[in-house]
Design a protein around this motif. Structure first.
Motif, PDB file in Angstrom:
ATOM      1  N   PRO A 157       0.820  -1.203   0.000  1.00  0.00           N
ATOM      2  CA  PRO A 157       0.000   0.000   0.000  1.00  0.00           C
ATOM      3  C   PRO A 157       0.866   1.271   0.000  1.00  0.00           C
ATOM      4  N   GLY A 158       0.477   2.217  -0.852  1.00  0.00           N
ATOM      5  CA  GLY A 158       1.179   3.495  -0.962  1.00  0.00           C
ATOM      6  C   GLY A 158       2.388   3.463  -1.881  1.00  0.00           C
ATOM      7  N   ALA A 159       2.834   2.294  -2.314  1.00  0.00           N
ATOM      8  CA  ALA A 159       4.019   2.196  -3.170  1.00  0.00           C
ATOM      9  C   ALA A 159       3.641   2.470  -4.627  1.00  0.00           C
ATOM     10  N   ARG A 160       4.599   3.018  -5.374  1.00  0.00           N
ATOM     11  CA  ARG A 160       4.351   3.367  -6.766  1.00  0.00           C
ATOM     12  C   ARG A 160       5.657   3.568  -7.523  1.00  0.00           C
ATOM     13  N   THR A 161       5.560   3.574  -8.842  1.00  0.00           N
ATOM     14  CA  THR A 161       6.710   3.883  -9.676  1.00  0.00           C
ATOM     15  C   THR A 161       6.947   5.388  -9.680  1.00  0.00           C
ATOM     16  N   ALA A 162       8.092   5.786 -10.192  1.00  0.00           N
ATOM     17  CA  ALA A 162       8.331   7.187 -10.570  1.00  0.00           C
ATOM     18  C   ALA A 162       7.648   7.416 -11.922  1.00  0.00           C
ATOM     19  N   TRP A 163       7.566   8.652 -12.349  1.00  0.00           N
ATOM     20  CA  TRP A 163       7.128   8.950 -13.702  1.00  0.00           C
ATOM     21  C   TRP A 163       8.111   8.280 -14.656  1.00  0.00           C
ATOM     22  N   HIS A 164       7.606   7.742 -15.755  1.00  0.00           N
ATOM     23  CA  HIS A 164       8.484   7.127 -16.737  1.00  0.00           C
ATOM     24  C   HIS A 164       7.759   6.960 -18.069  1.00  0.00           C
TER      25      HIS A 164
ATOM     26  N   LEU B 160      -3.523   2.000  -8.922  1.00  0.00           N
ATOM     27  CA  LEU B 160      -3.735   3.235  -9.667  1.00  0.00           C
ATOM     28  C   LEU B 160      -2.764   3.299 -10.829  1.00  0.00           C
ATOM     29  N   VAL B 161      -3.190   3.967 -11.896  1.00  0.00           N
ATOM     30  CA  VAL B 161      -2.303   4.302 -13.005  1.00  0.00           C
ATOM     31  C   VAL B 161      -2.594   5.755 -13.359  1.00  0.00           C
ATOM     32  N   GLY B 162      -1.529   6.537 -13.543  1.00  0.00           N
ATOM     33  CA  GLY B 162      -1.698   7.959 -13.804  1.00  0.00           C
ATOM     34  C   GLY B 162      -0.952   8.405 -15.044  1.00  0.00           C
ATOM     35  N   LEU B 163      -1.557   9.344 -15.780  1.00  0.00           N
ATOM     36  CA  LEU B 163      -0.933   9.995 -16.922  1.00  0.00           C
ATOM     37  C   LEU B 163      -0.634  11.437 -16.552  1.00  0.00           C
ATOM     38  N   ARG B 164       0.423  11.977 -17.091  1.00  0.00           N
ATOM     39  CA  ARG B 164       0.832  13.359 -16.812  1.00  0.00           C
ATOM     40  C   ARG B 164      -0.341  14.302 -17.097  1.00  0.00           C
ATOM     41  N   GLY B 165      -0.676  15.138 -16.107  1.00  0.00           N
ATOM     42  CA  GLY B 165      -1.720  16.142 -16.269  1.00  0.00           C
ATOM     43  C   GLY B 165      -3.139  15.642 -16.096  1.00  0.00           C
ATOM     44  N   GLN B 166      -3.310  14.372 -15.712  1.00  0.00           N
ATOM     45  CA  GLN B 166      -4.648  13.818 -15.517  1.00  0.00           C
ATOM     46  C   GLN B 166      -4.749  13.150 -14.157  1.00  0.00           C
TER      47      GLN B 166
ATOM     48  N   ASP C  23      -7.886  -6.374 -14.847  1.00  0.00           N
ATOM     49  CA  ASP C  23      -7.781  -5.266 -15.794  1.00  0.00           C
ATOM     50  C   ASP C  23      -6.455  -5.336 -16.545  1.00  0.00           C
ATOM     51  N   THR C  24      -6.481  -4.924 -17.806  1.00  0.00           N
ATOM     52  CA  THR C  24      -5.282  -4.808 -18.628  1.00  0.00           C
ATOM     53  C   THR C  24      -5.188  -3.381 -19.135  1.00  0.00           C
ATOM     54  N   VAL C  25      -3.991  -2.797 -19.052  1.00  0.00           N
ATOM     55  CA  VAL C  25      -3.755  -1.410 -19.450  1.00  0.00           C
ATOM     56  C   VAL C  25      -2.677  -1.387 -20.533  1.00  0.00           C
ATOM     57  N   TRP C  26      -2.937  -0.702 -21.636  1.00  0.00           N
ATOM     58  CA  TRP C  26      -1.928  -0.466 -22.678  1.00  0.00           C
ATOM     59  C   TRP C  26      -1.499   0.992 -22.580  1.00  0.00           C
ATOM     60  N   ILE C  27      -0.204   1.220 -22.471  1.00  0.00           N
ATOM     61  CA  ILE C  27       0.370   2.563 -22.396  1.00  0.00           C
ATOM     62  C   ILE C  27       1.222   2.748 -23.657  1.00  0.00           C
ATOM     63  N   PRO C  28       0.846   3.673 -24.541  1.00  0.00           N
ATOM     64  CA  PRO C  28       1.571   3.844 -25.802  1.00  0.00           C
ATOM     65  C   PRO C  28       3.011   4.321 -25.606  1.00  0.00           C
ATOM     66  N   PRO C  29       3.856   4.132 -26.618  1.00  0.00           N
ATOM     67  CA  PRO C  29       5.246   4.590 -26.553  1.00  0.00           C
ATOM     68  C   PRO C  29       5.336   6.080 -26.212  1.00  0.00           C
ATOM     69  N   GLY C  30       6.275   6.410 -25.319  1.00  0.00           N
ATOM     70  CA  GLY C  30       6.559   7.801 -24.984  1.00  0.00           C
ATOM     71  C   GLY C  30       5.575   8.477 -24.052  1.00  0.00           C
ATOM     72  N   GLU C  31       4.508   7.812 -23.619  1.00  0.00           N
ATOM     73  CA  GLU C  31       3.504   8.442 -22.757  1.00  0.00           C
ATOM     74  C   GLU C  31       3.998   8.453 -21.303  1.00  0.00           C
ATOM     75  N   GLU C  32       4.089   9.660 -20.712  1.00  0.00           N
ATOM     76  CA  GLU C  32       4.551   9.787 -19.325  1.00  0.00           C
ATOM     77  C   GLU C  32       3.467   9.284 -18.386  1.00  0.00           C
ATOM     78  N   HIS C  33       3.836   8.326 -17.533  1.00  0.00           N
ATOM     79  CA  HIS C  33       2.860   7.689 -16.666  1.00  0.00           C
ATOM     80  C   HIS C  33       3.536   7.144 -15.413  1.00  0.00           C
ATOM     81  N   TRP C  34       2.709   6.690 -14.486  1.00  0.00           N
ATOM     82  CA  TRP C  34       3.153   5.988 -13.276  1.00  0.00           C
ATOM     83  C   TRP C  34       2.078   4.961 -12.939  1.00  0.00           C
ATOM     84  N   HIS C  35       2.417   3.996 -12.085  1.00  0.00           N
ATOM     85  CA  HIS C  35       1.436   3.021 -11.614  1.00  0.00           C
ATOM     86  C   HIS C  35       1.886   2.475 -10.273  1.00  0.00           C
ATOM     87  N   GLY C  36       0.918   2.024  -9.496  1.00  0.00           N
ATOM     88  CA  GLY C  36       1.236   1.479  -8.188  1.00  0.00           C
ATOM     89  C   GLY C  36      -0.002   1.078  -7.425  1.00  0.00           C
TER      90      GLY C  36
END
Length: 134
Positions: free
Chosen positions: A46-53, A69-75, A84-97
């Motif tokens: 709980p509370g753990a997450r990636t850095a932006w990447h 959670l999964v987050g996109l820059r600015g949202q 659930d399955t998530v596709w993150i396109p090339p170059g999209e700044e995101h995090w998850h945790g």
């Protein structure tokens, strides 16, 4: 053919440079060239997450257990649950945790491009992490 027997490769704690909180990684595959697939089982407390990447060729996440959670820059972040399955396109700044009160485990799959699977950015701020999800 290579068979990697269960329990023969140790779990490793994720690098603090790229993660906040306690995160464990278990290797699934890092195929030799010309294959490019890389996959890890990643467990977030709980509370753990990636850095932006970003990922040069994109990333697929498949949630195995828990709620995260999964987050996109600015949202605001979005809730992800087991199955659930998530596709993150090339170059999209995101995090998850994980969620703040729940652990989460996902399978992370990405391809290497010129030996690189991710470009790591800054840590996710508490303000971004705690933004109410969509």
């Amino acid at each position: 053919m290579d068979i990697y027997r269960a329990g023969t490769r140790p779990s490793r704690k994720a690098k603090a440079d790229w993660f906040t909180g306690t995160v464990w990684q278990d290797p699934i595959i890092e195929a030799p060239e010309p294959a490019r697939i890389r996959a890890l089982r990643v467990g977030f407390e709980p509370g753990a997450r990636t850095a932006w990447h970003t990922h040069p060729l994109g990333q697929t996440l498949h949630v195995l257990s828990g709620v995260g959670l999964v987050g996109l820059r600015g949202q605001p972040p979005q809730v992800i649950r087991a199955g659930d399955t998530v596709w993150i396109p090339p170059g999209e700044e995101h995090w998850h945790g994980a969620g703040s009160e729940t652990g989460m485990v996902h399978l992370a799959m990405q391809e290497a491009h010129e030996g690189r699977v991710a470009d790591w950015l800054e840590q996710v701020s508490d303000a971004d992490y705690l933004t109410p999800p969509q």
